[in-house]
Write a protein that holds these residues in place. Structure first.
Motif, short mmCIF file in Angstrom:
data_model
loop_
_atom_site.label_atom_id
_atom_site.label_comp_id
_atom_site.label_asym_id
_atom_site.label_seq_id
_atom_site.Cartn_x
_atom_site.Cartn_y
_atom_site.Cartn_z
N UNK A 17 -0.28 55.57 43.61
CA UNK A 17 -0.45 56.47 42.44
C UNK A 17 -1.37 55.87 41.39
N UNK A 18 -2.25 56.69 40.85
CA UNK A 18 -3.18 56.23 39.81
C UNK A 18 -2.48 56.10 38.46
N UNK A 19 -1.29 56.67 38.35
CA UNK A 19 -0.57 56.63 37.07
C UNK A 19 0.02 55.25 36.79
N UNK A 20 0.07 54.39 37.80
CA UNK A 20 0.63 53.05 37.62
C UNK A 20 -0.38 52.01 38.10
N UNK A 21 -1.44 51.77 37.31
CA UNK A 21 -2.46 50.82 37.73
C UNK A 21 -1.92 49.40 37.83
N UNK A 22 -2.39 48.67 38.82
CA UNK A 22 -1.94 47.29 39.02
C UNK A 22 -3.04 46.54 39.75
N UNK A 23 -2.91 45.20 39.78
CA UNK A 23 -3.88 44.40 40.50
C UNK A 23 -3.80 44.68 42.00
N UNK A 24 -2.62 45.04 42.48
CA UNK A 24 -2.49 45.37 43.91
C UNK A 24 -3.25 46.65 44.24
N UNK A 35 -16.81 47.71 39.30
CA UNK A 35 -16.65 49.05 38.76
C UNK A 35 -15.38 49.72 39.24
N UNK A 36 -15.07 49.56 40.52
CA UNK A 36 -13.83 50.13 41.07
C UNK A 36 -12.61 49.56 40.35
N UNK A 37 -12.64 48.24 40.12
CA UNK A 37 -11.50 47.60 39.46
C UNK A 37 -11.35 48.12 38.03
N UNK A 38 -12.44 48.23 37.30
CA UNK A 38 -12.36 48.76 35.93
C UNK A 38 -11.82 50.19 35.91
N UNK A 87 -8.80 52.55 28.73
CA UNK A 87 -10.00 52.29 27.95
C UNK A 87 -11.12 51.57 28.68
N UNK A 88 -11.05 51.49 30.01
CA UNK A 88 -12.06 50.74 30.75
C UNK A 88 -13.02 51.64 31.54
N UNK A 89 -13.05 52.93 31.22
CA UNK A 89 -13.94 53.84 31.94
C UNK A 89 -15.41 53.47 31.71
N UNK A 90 -15.77 53.17 30.47
CA UNK A 90 -17.16 52.82 30.15
C UNK A 90 -17.57 51.53 30.85
N UNK A 91 -16.64 50.59 30.98
CA UNK A 91 -16.93 49.34 31.69
C UNK A 91 -17.27 49.65 33.16
N UNK A 101 -8.04 49.35 46.55
CA UNK A 101 -9.20 50.21 46.33
C UNK A 101 -10.50 49.47 46.63
N UNK A 102 -10.57 48.19 46.26
CA UNK A 102 -11.79 47.41 46.45
C UNK A 102 -11.94 46.86 47.87
#
Length: 236
Positions: A30-37, A80-83, A90-94, A42-43
Motif C-alpha cells: 500500500x502506498x498509504x504506508x511508505x517505508x524503506x521496505x 526518484x522512485x525512492x523519493x 513533501x518529497x514529490x519535487x525531489x 519499488x526500486x
C-alpha cells in the motif's frame, strides 16, 4: 540490424528484472504506508537493470559513453522512485528533480544525430497539448516545474524517436527499444500528472508502474547497441 541470436542473448540477463517486477506487482504494498521496505521493492527492478548493464562488463561501460549515461540515468531513476514513495510527505519535487536529471542523461545518451525535425515537431505538439491539459489544474511553483519537466521528457523522447530511421532501413532493434521506451515513459509520467493534478485515473498505479518498468527496460536494452555492432563486425 542485429541478428536474432544477439537479441536472444540479452534475455537471460533480464530474468532478474522480470522476477523483481513480478515481486512488486504480487506484493502490491500500500502506498498509504511508505517505508524503506516498500522503497526497496519499488526500486528493485531498476537495481536489476543496473546489474543488466554491468553484466556486459566494465570495459563495455568504459568504452561507451552512451551506456554509462544510461546507467547513470537508471541510478537517478532509483533515487526518484525512492523519493516518490514519500511524495505525500513533501518529497514529490525531489523525485521530479531526479527524473529530470534522468531525462537529461538519456537525451545525451541518444545523441543529436540525426536531427529529424518532423519528429521534433510532432513531439512538441503532443507535449504542448499535454501541458495545456494540465495547466488549468496547476498552481504555484508547479506551473513552471511541470512545464520544465515536460520539456525535458519531450526532448528525450524526440532524441530517441529521431534515431529510428525506418524509411531508410537503417533501424536496429536497440533503436526501436529506445523509441518505445521513451514513448512509454511519457505515458507513465502523463498518467502520474493527470492522476495527481487533474482527476483520479482508474487503475492509475498499475498503468504508471507497468509502463514505467517497461520503459526503463527498453531504454536499458538500447544501451547494448554498440556492443551488438562489435559482435556483428567480428562475424563478418
Amino acid at each position: 540490424m542485429a541478428s536474432p541470436s544477439v537479441v536472444k542473448s540479452e534475455g537471460p540477463k533480464l530474468v532478474p528484472f522480470f522476477k523483481a517486477t513480478c515481486v512488486y506487482f504480487v506484493l502490491w504494498l500500500p502506498t498509504s504506508a511508505p517505508s524503506w521496505f516498500s522503497a526497496l521493492i519499488k526500486c528493485l527492478p531498476i537495481f536489476c537493470l543496473w546489474v543488466f548493464l554491468l553484466a556486459h562488463g566494465f570495459s563495455f561501460l568504459v568504452e561507451h559513453a552512451s551506456a554509462r549515461k544510461i546507467l547513470a540515468g537508471l541510478i537517478f531513476s532509483a533515487l526518484g522512485d525512492a523519493f516518490l514513495i514519500w511524495q505525500e510527505q513533501g518529497y514529490f519535487v525531489h523525485g521530479l528533480l531526479m527524473f529530470a536529471i534522468t531525462h537529461i542523461l538519456y537525451s545525451s545518451a541518444f545523441g543529436m544525430k540525426p536531427i529529424n525535425v518532423r519528429a521534433g515537431l510532432v513531439i512538441t505538439l503532443v507535449s504542448g497539448l499535454c501541458y495545456s491539459l494540465l495547466y488549468p489544474y496547476l498552481s504555484g511553483p508547479f506551473t513552471y516545474l511541470v512545464a520544465v519537466y515536460i520539456a525535458l521528457i519531450a526532448f528525450m523522447a524526440w532524441r530517441a524517436i529521431a534515431g529510428l530511421q525506418l524509411a531508410n532501413d537503417l533501424w536496429t532493434w536497440t533503436k526501436l527499444s529506445a523509441c518505445l521506451g521513451a514513448v512509454l515513459f511519457m505515458v507513465s509520467d502523463l498518467t502520474i500528472a493527470v492522476n495527481k493534478f487533474c482527476f483520479p485515473v482508474p487503475h492509475s498505479r498499475a498503468i504508471i508502474m507497468a509502463t514505467y518498468y517497461a520503459a526503463q527496460m527498453l531504454i536499458a536494452l538500447s544501451a547494448v547497441e554498440c556492443q551488438d555492432a562489435e559482435v556483428a563486425r567480428k562475424r563478418l
